[in-house]
Design an enzyme around this catalytic site. Structure first.
Site, PDB file in Angstrom:
ATOM      1  CG  HIS A  44      -2.233   0.998   1.094  1.00 60.46           C
ATOM      2  ND1 HIS A  44      -1.945   2.234   1.419  1.00 60.46           N
ATOM      3  CD2 HIS A  44      -3.315   0.666   0.858  1.00 60.46           C
ATOM      4  CE1 HIS A  44      -3.248   2.686   1.020  1.00 60.46           C
ATOM      5  NE2 HIS A  44      -4.060   1.946   0.643  1.00 60.46           N
ATOM      6  CG  ASP A  67      -8.393  -4.778  -2.777  1.00 67.63           C
ATOM      7  OD1 ASP A  67      -9.791  -4.563  -2.715  1.00 67.63           O
ATOM      8  OD2 ASP A  67      -7.679  -3.769  -3.408  1.00 67.63           O
TER       9      ASP A  67
HETATM   10  N1  ACO Z   1       3.972  -7.379  -4.168  1.00 67.77           N
HETATM   11  C1  ACO Z   1       5.542  -7.562  -4.446  1.00 67.77           C
HETATM   12  N2  ACO Z   1       6.454  -6.448  -4.005  1.00 67.77           N
HETATM   13  C2  ACO Z   1       5.661  -5.210  -4.144  1.00 67.77           C
HETATM   14  C3  ACO Z   1       4.144  -4.921  -3.594  1.00 67.77           C
HETATM   15  C4  ACO Z   1       3.388  -6.367  -3.981  1.00 67.77           C
HETATM   16  N3  ACO Z   1       2.119  -6.306  -3.812  1.00 67.77           N
HETATM   17  N4  ACO Z   1       3.846  -3.836  -3.698  1.00 67.77           N
HETATM   18  C5  ACO Z   1       4.913  -3.091  -3.566  1.00 67.77           C
HETATM   19  N5  ACO Z   1       6.069  -3.754  -3.737  1.00 67.77           N
HETATM   20  C6  ACO Z   1       7.150  -3.463  -3.698  1.00 67.77           C
HETATM   21  C7  ACO Z   1       7.779  -3.049  -5.106  1.00 67.77           C
HETATM   22  O1  ACO Z   1       8.311  -3.954  -6.158  1.00 67.77           O
HETATM   23  C8  ACO Z   1       8.843  -2.006  -4.551  1.00 67.77           C
HETATM   24  O2  ACO Z   1      10.186  -2.630  -4.496  1.00 67.77           O
HETATM   25  P1  ACO Z   1      11.625  -1.925  -4.829  1.00 67.77           P
HETATM   26  O3  ACO Z   1      11.656  -0.800  -3.901  1.00 67.77           O
HETATM   27  O4  ACO Z   1      12.409  -3.035  -4.212  1.00 67.77           O
HETATM   28  O5  ACO Z   1      11.488  -1.797  -6.214  1.00 67.77           O
HETATM   29  C9  ACO Z   1       8.385  -1.472  -3.259  1.00 67.77           C
HETATM   30  O6  ACO Z   1       7.560  -2.581  -3.008  1.00 67.77           O
HETATM   31  C10 ACO Z   1       7.659  -0.274  -3.656  1.00 67.77           C
HETATM   32  O7  ACO Z   1       6.611  -0.528  -4.465  1.00 67.77           O
HETATM   33  P2  ACO Z   1       5.681   0.348  -5.254  1.00 67.77           P
HETATM   34  O8  ACO Z   1       4.959  -0.346  -6.577  1.00 67.77           O
HETATM   35  O9  ACO Z   1       6.770   1.615  -5.825  1.00 67.77           O
HETATM   36  O10 ACO Z   1       4.668   1.164  -4.005  1.00 67.77           O
HETATM   37  P3  ACO Z   1       3.402   2.281  -4.634  1.00 67.77           P
HETATM   38  O11 ACO Z   1       2.981   2.832  -3.299  1.00 67.77           O
HETATM   39  O12 ACO Z   1       3.788   2.695  -5.812  1.00 67.77           O
HETATM   40  O13 ACO Z   1       2.271   1.080  -5.188  1.00 67.77           O
HETATM   41  C11 ACO Z   1       0.611  -0.528  -4.749  1.00 67.77           C
HETATM   42  C12 ACO Z   1       1.406   0.613  -4.133  1.00 67.77           C
HETATM   43  C13 ACO Z   1       0.088  -0.047  -6.157  1.00 67.77           C
HETATM   44  C14 ACO Z   1      -0.782  -0.596  -3.864  1.00 67.77           C
HETATM   45  C15 ACO Z   1       1.490  -1.478  -4.680  1.00 67.77           C
HETATM   46  O14 ACO Z   1       1.751  -2.125  -3.521  1.00 67.77           O
HETATM   47  C16 ACO Z   1       0.764  -2.798  -5.377  1.00 67.77           C
HETATM   48  O15 ACO Z   1       0.833  -2.819  -6.729  1.00 67.77           O
HETATM   49  N6  ACO Z   1       0.048  -4.080  -4.785  1.00 67.77           N
HETATM   50  C17 ACO Z   1      -0.613  -5.019  -5.424  1.00 67.77           C
HETATM   51  C18 ACO Z   1      -1.806  -4.487  -6.016  1.00 67.77           C
HETATM   52  C19 ACO Z   1      -2.941  -4.111  -4.937  1.00 67.77           C
HETATM   53  O16 ACO Z   1      -3.033  -5.086  -3.822  1.00 67.77           O
HETATM   54  N7  ACO Z   1      -3.520  -3.033  -5.066  1.00 67.77           N
HETATM   55  C20 ACO Z   1      -4.915  -2.795  -3.956  1.00 67.77           C
HETATM   56  C21 ACO Z   1      -4.138  -1.621  -3.242  1.00 67.77           C
HETATM   57  S1  ACO Z   1      -5.481  -0.987  -1.901  1.00 67.77           S
HETATM   58  C22 ACO Z   1      -6.511  -0.356  -2.930  1.00 67.77           C
HETATM   59  O17 ACO Z   1      -6.390   0.408  -3.933  1.00 67.77           O
HETATM   60  C23 ACO Z   1      -7.693  -0.590  -2.495  1.00 67.77           C
END
Ligand code: ACO
Length: 388
Positions: free
Chosen positions: A266, A320
């Site tokens: 998140h 989720d």
């Molecule tokens: N699985 C694996 N790695 C992850 C995940 C994940 N679900 N989420 C974040 N990371 C890692 C990234 O790879 C990144 O690693 P790095 O720094 O080594 O490159 C780091 O954590 C930061 O991730 P970002 O994608 O930059 O984080 P951001 O804040 O942009 O994204 C998001 C947040 C979109 C929710 C992301 O965690 C994600 O894609 N999660 C999966 C989809 C999901 O469950 N979405 C629902 C969110 S809640 C909602 O909207 C109601």
């Protein structure tokens, strides 16, 4: 030769950490796992409130009196039906289309029927809020029926908001526990500061367009797999894992491929999402009454494994992760999970719409231009083919 210019200005991809508004609607502390609506903790609301009372709180800023709540519920009950022309329009939607696309088109279509915009009139605001909250669940359930070639199930006047939705969906009155748990789910999803869909709603609202366009743009944003669409993907993922034994190999494979794990991570929460904790307890209550589900066991094991591997990065279960398991048990088809999220989040979108109108200024951020300048126009004969 075209010149390149650079501008010195800090750019934050995804606007991370950039305040885009002042708001008193909700508050998140991502380090301590706190979520409050108008200052009230989500745990207390989940125990004591209902979705409609919470929607009122979010939109008007205070808990309603008994009379105010009764009047609000009466108005919503009265406006649940949708016009036959909207139903006719929805019948023409392809049955293979995603229900979020159907919802976005239907929400936008409301603007055709209720077009007299009066954004400075509190009565107009109230009517728009009531109409949208009342009709969105009816439209979601209607599409579910119509794509099978059936007539939509009419709303049932003696059922409250959550129970009526499940009734329109499944053509039978839900068990009171199921209806109550679904109502709690709606409450948990009602609002969450400036997430992507709410920001979309606020940008659209800032142009002073009608509230139906505001909601339609937010629905389109919620549909994506990185936002509301993740709950659908979680179920697909749990099915692909298939057994508790496959949890660790599946996770290892995801990590090796560096693929995002749905239902985890998140932008704001760096601990387990407080909504995920409540949802997990709802799953347990539901399964205690109706019998277990192997996917819950898989989910619990998977959550543990992800925490071990990615907890150090602040990646924990988000809202989720467990919601889909509740919805599935309530007979909601997987591709309706995100529309169900929209039914709830409409309350937050409308609260931000109303707040935005109070001190509106059109959103118009800036950008950092990375292109060229003073480029000469090339005649057709001088152009190279694009390297597709
Ligand atoms: N699985 C694996 N790695 C992850 C995940 C994940 N679900 N989420 C974040 N990371 C890692 C990234 O790879 C990144 O690693 P790095 O720094 O080594 O490159 C780091 O954590 C930061 O991730 P970002 O994608 O930059 O984080 P951001 O804040 O942009 O994204 C998001 C947040 C979109 C929710 C992301 O965690 C994600 O894609 N999660 C999966 C989809 C999901 O469950 N979405 C629902 C969110 S809640 C909602 O909207 C109601």
């Amino acid at each position: 030769m075209a010149s390149k210019m650079t501008t010195v200005c800090e750019y934050k991809p995804g606007l991370e950490g950039i305040p885009a508004a002042q708001s008193s609607i909700s508050y998140v502390d991502g380090q301590r796992g706190i979520l409050e609506y108008r200052g009230i903790g989500i745990e207390e609301l989940a125990q004591k409130s209902t979705f409609l009372e919470t929607a009122y709180l979010l939109i008007w800023g205070e808990l309603p009196t008994k009379e105010e709540l009764e009047a609000f519920k009466r108005d919503i009950l009265y406006h649940r039906r949708i016009k036959y022309r909207i139903k006719d329009m929805m019948k023409c939607f392809p049955e293979t289309g995603h229900p979020m696309d159907a919802l976005q088109a239907s929400a936008a279509a409301l603007g055709l029927f209720y077009s007299k915009r009066a954004l400075d009139n509190p009565d107009y605001i109230r009517k728009a809020v009531v109409r949208i909250l009342a009709k969105i669940p009816t439209m979601v359930a209607a599409f579910k029926q119509m794509r099978k070639g059936n007539e939509p199930v009419q709303p049932c006047d003696h059922l409250d908001y959550a129970a009526n939705f499940l009734y329109m969906l499944n053509e039978q009155e839900p068990d009171p526990l199921a209806a109550h748990l679904f109502d709690v789910c709606l409450m948990l999803h009602a609002e969450h500061t400036i997430n992507a869909s709410t920001f979309s709603a606020m940008v659209t609202a800032s142009t002073l367009t009608d509230p139906y366009a505001v909601v339609a743009s937010a629905v389109g944003t919620l549909a994506g797999p990185l936002h509301g669409g993740a709950n659908e993907e979680v179920i697909t993922m749990l099915e692909a894992i298939g057994s508790v034994d496959n949890v660790h190999p599946y996770l290892e494979d995801c990590l090796q491929r560096k693929s995002k794990i749905m239902g985890f991570g998140h932008r704001v929460y760096k601990v387990k999402d407080p909504r995920a904790k409540i949802l997990q307890s709802l799953v347990e209550q539901l399964f205690d009454k109706t019998g277990g589900d192997k996917y819950y066991e898989i989910a619990v094991e998977f959550e543990k494994a992800v925490e071990e591997k990615l907890g150090y990065k602040g990646i924990y279960a988000n809202v989720d992760f467990y919601s889909g398991l509740v919805y599935r048990k309530l007979g909601i088809p997987t591709d309706l999970f995100t529309p169900v999220f929209a039914i709830a989040r409409v309350a937050g979108w409308l609260a931000h719409w109303k707040e935005q109108l109070g001190e509106n200024r059109i959103y118009r951020p800036t950008q950092i231009y990375t292109g060229s300048h003073a480029v000469p126009y090339l005649e057709m004969t001088q152009r190279d083919p694009y390297p597709y």
